[in-house]
Design an enzyme around this catalytic site. Structure first.
Site, PDB file in Angstrom:
ATOM      1  N   VAL A  86       0.821  -1.214   0.000  1.00 26.04           N
ATOM      2  CA  VAL A  86       0.000   0.000   0.000  1.00 26.04           C
ATOM      3  C   VAL A  86       0.851   1.258   0.000  1.00 26.04           C
ATOM      4  O   VAL A  86       0.413   2.309  -0.490  1.00 26.04           O
ATOM      5  CB  VAL A  86      -0.994   0.001   1.179  1.00 26.04           C
ATOM      6  CG1 VAL A  86      -1.947  -1.169   1.098  1.00 26.04           C
ATOM      7  CG2 VAL A  86      -0.283   0.003   2.517  1.00 26.04           C
ATOM      8  N   ASP A  87       2.071   1.197   0.525  1.00 27.50           N
ATOM      9  CA  ASP A  87       2.937   2.373   0.565  1.00 27.50           C
ATOM     10  C   ASP A  87       3.320   2.803  -0.851  1.00 27.50           C
ATOM     11  O   ASP A  87       3.140   3.957  -1.252  1.00 27.50           O
ATOM     12  CB  ASP A  87       4.180   2.053   1.392  1.00 27.50           C
ATOM     13  CG  ASP A  87       4.834   3.297   1.977  1.00 27.50           C
ATOM     14  OD1 ASP A  87       4.313   4.406   1.782  1.00 27.50           O
ATOM     15  OD2 ASP A  87       5.879   3.148   2.643  1.00 27.50           O
ATOM     16  N   ASP A  88       3.855   1.862  -1.636  1.00 26.30           N
ATOM     17  CA  ASP A  88       4.167   2.172  -3.033  1.00 26.30           C
ATOM     18  C   ASP A  88       2.921   2.638  -3.777  1.00 26.30           C
ATOM     19  O   ASP A  88       2.970   3.598  -4.558  1.00 26.30           O
ATOM     20  CB  ASP A  88       4.726   0.928  -3.736  1.00 26.30           C
ATOM     21  CG  ASP A  88       6.218   0.771  -3.523  1.00 26.30           C
ATOM     22  OD1 ASP A  88       6.981   1.305  -4.331  1.00 26.30           O
ATOM     23  OD2 ASP A  88       6.603   0.130  -2.536  1.00 26.30           O
TER      24      ASP A  88
ATOM     25  N   VAL B  37       1.928   6.235  -2.988  1.00 25.65           N
ATOM     26  CA  VAL B  37       2.869   7.207  -3.556  1.00 25.65           C
ATOM     27  C   VAL B  37       2.682   7.322  -5.072  1.00 25.65           C
ATOM     28  O   VAL B  37       2.701   8.423  -5.629  1.00 25.65           O
ATOM     29  CB  VAL B  37       4.319   6.818  -3.194  1.00 25.65           C
ATOM     30  CG1 VAL B  37       5.322   7.674  -3.946  1.00 25.65           C
ATOM     31  CG2 VAL B  37       4.540   6.957  -1.689  1.00 25.65           C
TER      32      VAL B  37
ATOM     33  N   ARG C 188       0.835   7.641   4.766  1.00 24.50           N
ATOM     34  CA  ARG C 188       0.844   7.707   3.307  1.00 24.50           C
ATOM     35  C   ARG C 188      -0.553   7.465   2.747  1.00 24.50           C
ATOM     36  O   ARG C 188      -0.964   8.098   1.770  1.00 24.50           O
ATOM     37  CB  ARG C 188       1.820   6.661   2.756  1.00 24.50           C
ATOM     38  CG  ARG C 188       2.420   7.076   1.447  1.00 24.50           C
ATOM     39  CD  ARG C 188       3.632   7.984   1.622  1.00 24.50           C
ATOM     40  NE  ARG C 188       4.731   7.258   2.204  1.00 24.50           N
ATOM     41  CZ  ARG C 188       5.492   7.726   3.197  1.00 24.50           C
ATOM     42  NH1 ARG C 188       5.269   8.919   3.698  1.00 24.50           N
ATOM     43  NH2 ARG C 188       6.481   7.016   3.678  1.00 24.50           N
TER      44      ARG C 188
END
Length: 653
Positions: free
Chosen positions: A386-388, A391, A463
């Site tokens: 989920v972070d990538d 972003v 994020r």
């Protein structure tokens, strides 16, 4: 060096900032790959290149003397002043890294009487010897037949047959634990022996006869009651003889599990430990060297090598999605036709990398959610994060804001749906799974590294908040956003910071959360933001920069401890302060001066220190791209806000 000598000598003018931005953006664009993406080296500690050398000798592959010589140069260079090898530059001695580095150098051909080998051996023995190594190193020592298998915690391959309701199940541990563990289960069941054609041994690193070594003690982070319960389970398992047919069925299940996730020449889980373990698993199962599955697994490992003129090393994985998305953010902040065009080219490269057709392991907890995320590596369809994803989406949304790039709209919608579905019950997000918070499992003897799980964290949650707030017309009153903001309010440290799980550490977490709270519409005058601003200002170094190292992850953390300034951490602090509305604060001006003053002639910043985290207290990372795009991003944001009528930041990051 005294404090006065570290004070900034000049103040960066607007023209100086413009020049810095232009030089950095020009240099960054020059590194773009022909197809539009960016990828930078990703460096860990000595363990990965050492394990690469040992893997080759485990398999008795032909010796590549030129490559091994370059890896030896690298290993010698990163040896610490204490004689051993640290987990990050200037870090403390680490036993497991030191044992593996020494073993690899001896395997390559370094004499045990060479000064660096003597220093390493003395450092290892002075701290209790190789028997003090962690579980993964003990496994390696057992595979090379140096220590008995009784010194390794029992992990029966029959785990593969356990029902989902059982207290231990693969679905209950993190993605990296799964991919590393499953091939290891087969190795533990079959107990193969390294070929080791040179017959290299390292008995000199032990204080006791290696064959007499017993189980490792409780790790510092493990709770005694849980640990001894699981140790008793371990002892019981040693007395059980599983039926042969059951064991064979479990081995076949493990092999099928690995094969399904083999991921072509990008490798199992797209991370080195899992990829190397898959090669050894296929070897132990009798697969010939040219068997398609074993061959592709072995090829995946080779793709991680970085070989320069005089030295070489092996990366833990590659980071093209992360590097490309963050570079696009920096260039979109720079603005102008050329920077925007190259950023859009990068985002177009990202479009087909979105994982829409595979329901990965995350679906065990969220079976009714459609896929829509991005992975970290070139390909890793079972394991988007989920972070990538957040972003990438924020960069696409920003590019789409011009009205000329509606091609991103469908991708953004699919990613938003997936991220909302991945929210954990406490309102936060983990990186790869939802509600992966079975904390008792970190107390099993195998989990002495304390990183078996992927629970929700402040930085990843921030994020997701940033993304949802940026792309939606919603407000903090929306249910998902409100729950996440409440989580972030609850997790703020008393000193004013937030924990950074994937970046080092509280500076990273605080930057992430300040951006999220700003995007979610939290008042800059709120107590949370004021405490965070005060903390960042208080920890600024005399030279105007910010720094923090891996020591901040220690179990008895009692507040920030000063560390040398780095360009990327300075950029995070600046971006956080500006998100909190502090663009005119003197600390921001000093930080901008630091970045302008320390920029190199090549347009970038020299940053040998590690600023990222694989697993706290166990594994750290040095992203070679961080000092290329984060300082540029901060400088461009500062310029934009100073030139704007408003000091408020419009975007989620």
């Amino acid at each position: 060096m005294n404090r006065a000598s570290l004070e900034p000598k000049s103040s960066a003018s607007a023209s100086t900032v413009d020049h810095s931005v232009e030089a950095a953006s020009r240099a960054l664009i020059a590194l773009q790959q022909p197809d539009g993406h960016w990828v930078f080296e990703l460096e860990a500690d000595a363990t990965i290149p050492a394990e690469y050398v040992l893997l080759r000798h485990y398999l008795a592959e032909p010796i590549d003397a030129a490559l091994e010589a370059k890896i030896a140069v690298y290993l010698r260079r990163i040896q610490g002043d204490h004689g051993g090898w640290p987990l990050f530059q200037d870090g403390a001695f680490d036993m497991s890294a030191s044992v593996k580095a020494y073993f690899a150098l001896k395997m390559i051909g370094d004499s045990v009487d060479a000064p660096h080998m003597v220093r390493a051996r003395e450092a290892i023995r002075a701290r209790g010897g190789a028997s003090r190594s962690n579980v993964f190193t003990r496994m390696m020592l057992a595979l090379f037949d140096f220590i008995p298998w009784r010194a390794v915690p029992v992990m029966p391959v029959e785990i593969m047959l356990l029902p989902k309701w059982f207290p231990f199940h693969l679905d209950k541990v993190s993605y990296w634990s799964r991919t590393v563990l499953v091939p290891l289960l087969v190795l533990q069941a079959l107990k193969p022996r390294a070929r080791n054609p040179k017959g290299i041994a390292i008995e000199e690193l032990f204080l006791e006869p290696p064959r007499t070594i017993g189980l490792a003690p409780k790790a510092p982070q493990q709770k005694a009651l849980w640990f001894w319960f699981f140790r008793s389970v371990d002892l019981v398992l040693r007395c059980i003889t599983f039926p042969r047919r059951l064991r064979q069925r479990a081995i076949e299940r493990a092999s099928a599990w690995v094969t399904e996730r083999l991921n072509g020449d990008d490798g199992l889980g797209a991370i080195f430990p899992a990829m190397a373990n898959s090669v050894m698993m296929f070897d132990a199962l009798g697969y010939a060297e040219h068997h398609p599955q074993r061959a592709i697994a072995r090829k995946s490992v080779e793709k991680l090598l970085v070989v320069h003129e005089h030295e070489g090393y092996c990366q833990p994985c590659v980071s093209p999605i992360w590097d490309t998305a963050l570079t696009c953010h920096a260039l979109l902040e720079v603005g102008g036709d050329r920077a925007a065009a190259q950023a859009c080219k990068g985002l177009e490269w990202l479009l087909p990398k979105q994982i829409l057709g595979v329901k990965g392991d995350w679906s065990a907890r969220r079976p009714n959610i459609r896929p829509g995320g991005w992975a970290f590596q070139y390909a890793n369809p079972h394991y988007p994060d989920v972070d990538d994803t957040a972003v990438v989406v924020m960069a696409m949304d920003r590019a789409q804001g011009s009205g000329a790039h509606d091609k991103f709209r469908a991708s953004i919608a699919a990613a938003r749906e997936w991220i909302l579905g991945m929210q954990s019950d406490n309102g936060a997000w983990g990186a790869f799974d939802a509600d992966n918070d079975y904390y008792y499992l970190n107390n099993i003897p195998f989990a002495d590294h304390g990183a078996l799980l992927d629970p929700p964290t402040d930085d990843v949650t921030a994020r997701c908040v940033s993304m949802l707030a940026q792309i939606d017309e919603t407000t903090p009153k929306s249910a998902a956003l409100a729950r996440a903001v409440d989580y972030l309010r609850r997790t703020q440290m008393e000193e004013g910071s937030w924990y950074g799980r994937w970046g080092m550490n509280y500076i990273y977490g605080t930057w992430s959360v300040l951006c999220a709270l700003n995007a979610a519409g939290v008042d800059p005058a709120s107590p949370e933001l004021r405490r965070a601003v005060a903390w960042l200002v208080r920890i600024q170094n005399p030279d105007g920069g910010w720094g923090e190292d891996g020591a901040s992850y220690k179990l008895d953390y009692r507040g920030y401890e000063r560390a040398p300034s780095t360009a990327s951490q300075t950029a995070w602090a600046l971006l956080g302060l500006m998100a909190a509305g502090e663009v005119d604060h003197p600390a921001v001006k000093s930080g901008i001066d630091y970045l302008a003053r320390t920029q190199g002639d090549d347009g970038f910043w020299n940053e040998p220190r590690y600023t990222a985290t694989g697993f706290p207290r166990v594994f750290y990372l040095r992203y070679h791209g961080y000092p290329k795009f984060f300082p540029l991003w901060a400088l461009a944001r500062y310029r934009n806000l100073k030139n704007a009528n408003s000091r408020s930041m419009r975007y989620g990051m």
